[in-house]
Design an enzyme around this catalytic site. Sequence first.
Site, PDB file in Angstrom:
ATOM      1  N   HIS A  48       0.827  -1.220   0.000  1.00 56.61           N
ATOM      2  CA  HIS A  48       0.000   0.000   0.000  1.00 56.61           C
ATOM      3  C   HIS A  48       0.854   1.261   0.000  1.00 56.61           C
ATOM      4  O   HIS A  48       0.345   2.347  -0.234  1.00 56.61           O
ATOM      5  CB  HIS A  48      -0.928   0.005   1.211  1.00 56.61           C
ATOM      6  N   ARG A  73       7.720  -5.233   2.705  1.00 55.78           N
ATOM      7  CA  ARG A  73       6.410  -5.844   2.489  1.00 55.78           C
ATOM      8  C   ARG A  73       6.148  -5.853   0.992  1.00 55.78           C
ATOM      9  O   ARG A  73       6.076  -4.797   0.358  1.00 55.78           O
ATOM     10  CB  ARG A  73       5.280  -5.116   3.213  1.00 55.78           C
ATOM     11  N   GLU A 152      -4.568 -11.857   8.127  1.00 51.47           N
ATOM     12  CA  GLU A 152      -5.455 -10.697   8.066  1.00 51.47           C
ATOM     13  C   GLU A 152      -6.825 -11.035   7.495  1.00 51.47           C
ATOM     14  O   GLU A 152      -7.508 -10.152   6.974  1.00 51.47           O
ATOM     15  CB  GLU A 152      -4.798  -9.534   7.312  1.00 51.47           C
ATOM     16  N   ASP A 178      -7.471  -5.159   7.425  1.00 50.88           N
ATOM     17  CA  ASP A 178      -8.097  -6.217   6.632  1.00 50.88           C
ATOM     18  C   ASP A 178      -8.741  -7.267   7.527  1.00 50.88           C
ATOM     19  O   ASP A 178      -9.808  -7.803   7.185  1.00 50.88           O
ATOM     20  CB  ASP A 178      -7.066  -6.873   5.708  1.00 50.88           C
TER      21      ASP A 178
HETATM   22  C1  3PY Z   1      -3.840  -4.229   7.531  1.00 50.47           C
HETATM   23  O1  3PY Z   1      -4.090  -3.713   8.624  1.00 50.47           O
HETATM   24  O2  3PY Z   1      -4.655  -4.877   6.871  1.00 50.47           O
HETATM   25  C2  3PY Z   1      -2.512  -4.063   6.976  1.00 50.47           C
HETATM   26  O3  3PY Z   1      -2.206  -4.687   5.997  1.00 50.47           O
HETATM   27  C3  3PY Z   1      -1.595  -3.104   7.637  1.00 50.47           C
HETATM   28  O4  3PY Z   1      -0.771  -2.482   6.718  1.00 50.47           O
HETATM   29 MG    MG Z   2      -3.791  -5.597   4.963  1.00 53.49          MG
END
Ligand code: 3PY
Ligand code: MG
Length: 268
Positions: A48, A73, A152, A178
Amino acid sequence: MSSPLLAHADLLRSGRATFTGWVSVASAVNAEILAREDFDSITLDMQHGLHDQQSVIDGIAYAALAGKATIVRIQVGDFSFASRALDYGAMGIIAPMINSVEDAKKFAAYTKFPPLGERSFGPVRAATMCGMTGGEYLKIANRATVAIAMIETQQAIDALDDILAVDGIDGVFVGPSDLSISLFNGAKVDQAAPEVFKALKHVVARAKAHGKFATAFCLSGASAAEHAALGYSMMTTFNDINMLQLGARAELQLARAGAVGKQGGNAY
Ligand code: 3PY
Ligand code: MG
């Protein structure tokens, strides 16, 4: 000559709370600035964040010059870039959306040399950054670099034990945004929800049961401290954009309030 970067993976395994300076802007200078603060590592975000290949190459080098290991990442499923980032000298990879044991095995295959995986050999930059020959790097790389699987989604929570059992997965990283969206079936994003907190406690307990470490994205220093108290090994304090905003707002507020004579936070 041995490098301080080599100690980073074992620091995560030690269970001590560490804090990573999260860099979203595609700027090696931002990486260096945060590396010179008291962060234990630097993370460059290609998912992101705004990073591209060149800013990752430069950011890893700038952080190393400031004595800090870099984690990258990657984008979802971009495992071939995980291998490249390790060749550039990254000491860890965070892979988003690892939702199944198959995802975890694929991720480990690209990040670990045999016998754990199938990472192709060519650490042209990484070995020199670690002060080693290629042959020396091969001997230490599987231990000195970490593969961190993002947990996530509800699917990942359901597969957590299988993911953690994969040889070559060193630890997990919880993405609370997420995760909350998945837990609430898309109805909202709520990183502070009790359901997310319950999942955070579960993830760290299962990681420790597998002899692995848990890490997490946190949206503030206070949240990072809460995660540390739960036993998490690496936390963010949000990202460089947020820290820039906060610093700017605080100083501008003093200026607009006409805070003459108030102690400022800046030493130049
Ligand atoms: C999330 O919180 O989903 C993330 O990927 C943090 O960057
Ligand atoms: Mg995420």
